[in-house]
Design a protein around this motif. Structure first.
Motif, PDB file in Angstrom:
ATOM      1  N   UNK A  10      63.370   3.052   5.827  1.00  0.00           N
ATOM      2  CA  UNK A  10      62.890   3.979   5.149  1.00  0.00           C
ATOM      3  C   UNK A  10      61.433   4.410   5.705  1.00  0.00           C
ATOM      4  N   UNK A  11      61.423   4.950   7.016  1.00  0.00           N
ATOM      5  CA  UNK A  11      60.251   5.390   7.561  1.00  0.00           C
ATOM      6  C   UNK A  11      59.346   6.450   6.922  1.00  0.00           C
ATOM      7  N   UNK A  12      59.972   7.466   6.312  1.00  0.00           N
ATOM      8  CA  UNK A  12      59.327   8.457   5.552  1.00  0.00           C
ATOM      9  C   UNK A  12      58.802   7.809   4.370  1.00  0.00           C
ATOM     10  N   UNK A  13      59.319   7.329   3.792  1.00  0.00           N
ATOM     11  CA  UNK A  13      58.969   6.255   2.497  1.00  0.00           C
ATOM     12  C   UNK A  13      57.436   5.497   2.745  1.00  0.00           C
ATOM     13  N   UNK A  44      62.202  16.760   2.422  1.00  0.00           N
ATOM     14  CA  UNK A  44      61.182  17.508   1.852  1.00  0.00           C
ATOM     15  C   UNK A  44      59.975  17.571   2.983  1.00  0.00           C
ATOM     16  N   UNK A  45      59.832  16.644   3.939  1.00  0.00           N
ATOM     17  CA  UNK A  45      58.852  16.681   4.687  1.00  0.00           C
ATOM     18  C   UNK A  45      58.825  17.514   6.105  1.00  0.00           C
ATOM     19  N   UNK A  46      60.343  17.840   6.131  1.00  0.00           N
ATOM     20  CA  UNK A  46      60.725  18.622   7.503  1.00  0.00           C
ATOM     21  C   UNK A  46      60.056  19.823   7.622  1.00  0.00           C
ATOM     22  N   UNK A  47      59.964  20.826   6.681  1.00  0.00           N
ATOM     23  CA  UNK A  47      59.199  21.938   7.019  1.00  0.00           C
ATOM     24  C   UNK A  47      57.612  21.837   7.550  1.00  0.00           C
ATOM     25  N   UNK A  48      57.212  20.916   6.845  1.00  0.00           N
ATOM     26  CA  UNK A  48      55.714  20.681   7.256  1.00  0.00           C
ATOM     27  C   UNK A  48      55.616  19.860   8.473  1.00  0.00           C
ATOM     28  N   UNK A  53      53.209  26.417   9.907  1.00  0.00           N
ATOM     29  CA  UNK A  53      52.222  27.016   9.210  1.00  0.00           C
ATOM     30  C   UNK A  53      50.902  26.166   9.526  1.00  0.00           C
ATOM     31  N   UNK A  54      49.562  26.781   9.509  1.00  0.00           N
ATOM     32  CA  UNK A  54      48.654  25.942   9.713  1.00  0.00           C
ATOM     33  C   UNK A  54      48.535  24.895   8.340  1.00  0.00           C
ATOM     34  N   UNK A  55      47.599  23.942   8.851  1.00  0.00           N
ATOM     35  CA  UNK A  55      47.496  22.937   7.828  1.00  0.00           C
ATOM     36  C   UNK A  55      46.556  23.583   6.733  1.00  0.00           C
ATOM     37  N   UNK A  56      45.947  24.428   6.836  1.00  0.00           N
ATOM     38  CA  UNK A  56      45.150  25.047   5.517  1.00  0.00           C
ATOM     39  C   UNK A  56      46.191  25.634   4.675  1.00  0.00           C
ATOM     40  N   UNK A  57      47.328  26.461   5.455  1.00  0.00           N
ATOM     41  CA  UNK A  57      48.263  27.129   4.490  1.00  0.00           C
ATOM     42  C   UNK A  57      49.031  26.036   4.077  1.00  0.00           C
ATOM     43  N   UNK A  58      49.532  24.939   4.572  1.00  0.00           N
ATOM     44  CA  UNK A  58      50.198  23.956   4.038  1.00  0.00           C
ATOM     45  C   UNK A  58      49.607  23.312   2.732  1.00  0.00           C
ATOM     46  N   UNK A  59      48.229  23.114   2.792  1.00  0.00           N
ATOM     47  CA  UNK A  59      47.562  22.783   1.845  1.00  0.00           C
ATOM     48  C   UNK A  59      47.486  23.664   0.366  1.00  0.00           C
ATOM     49  N   UNK A  60      47.405  25.023   0.647  1.00  0.00           N
ATOM     50  CA  UNK A  60      47.488  25.878  -0.175  1.00  0.00           C
ATOM     51  C   UNK A  60      48.702  26.097  -0.817  1.00  0.00           C
TER      52      UNK A  60
END
Length: 130
Positions: A10-13, A44-48, A53-60
Motif C-alpha cells: 500500500x505505497x499510496x496509503x 484519487x492521487x493520479x490527477x495531482x 495544474x500548479x500547486x496553488x490551483x491544486x490547493x484551491x
C-alpha cells in the motif's frame, strides 16, 4: 475483503500516513480491503501527481472539494488552506473559492422547493376531495 494470503502493498496509503493526509475514518476500510483502498487512493492521487495544474490551483481545488456541501471534510479544508497560504495564495483567492463552492447548497432548495410545492398541491387536493 481480500482473500489473498500475501500482505497487500500500500505505497499510496503509506505515503498518505507519512504526509498526514490519511483520514482515520478510512482505517476499517483499509484493514478490511487494503487492495481496493490502495487502488482507490492511488486513482484519487493520479490527477495531482501528473502535475498538469500548479500547486496553488491544486490547493484551491482541494479546498473547494473538501468544503463542498457534499463532502464537508474540515481537516482537509484546514490542511489545504494552510498549504495554499504557504504557497502564497491570498486570503481573497481562498475566500472566493469558499464563496463559489457555497452555492452548491442552494441546490437543496432548487430540488426541494418545487417538490414541496407539488406535494402541498397534492395534499390540498386530497383534503378537498375527502
Amino acid at each position: 475483503m481480500t482473500t489473498n494470503p500475501d500482505p497487500t502493498r500500500t505505497p499510496t496509503i503509506d505515503r498518505m500516513h507519512r504526509e498526514g493526509t490519511w483520514n482515520p475514518l478510512w482505517d476499517t476500510l483499509s484493514r478490511w480491503d487494503p487492495e481496493w483502498t490502495e487502488q482507490f487512493m492511488a486513482m484519487n492521487a493520479t490527477p495531482i501527481r501528473r502535475g498538469v495544474f500548479t500547486p496553488e490551483f491544486v490547493e484551491l481545488l482541494s479546498i473547494a472539494i473538501d468544503a463542498a456541501a457534499t463532502h464537508l471534510y474540515a481537516p482537509g479544508v484546514r490542511r489545504h488552506i494552510r498549504a495554499a497560504l504557504e504557497l502564497g495564495v491570498s486570503r481573497e483567492e481562498i475566500l472566493t473559492v469558499l464563496q463559489m463552492v457555497s452555492v452548491l447548497g442552494i441546490h437543496a432548495c432548487n430540488l426541494g422547493v418545487p417538490i414541496l410545492e407539488e406535494e402541498l398541491d397534492a395534499f390540498e387536493a386530497r383534503r378537498a376531495a375527502s
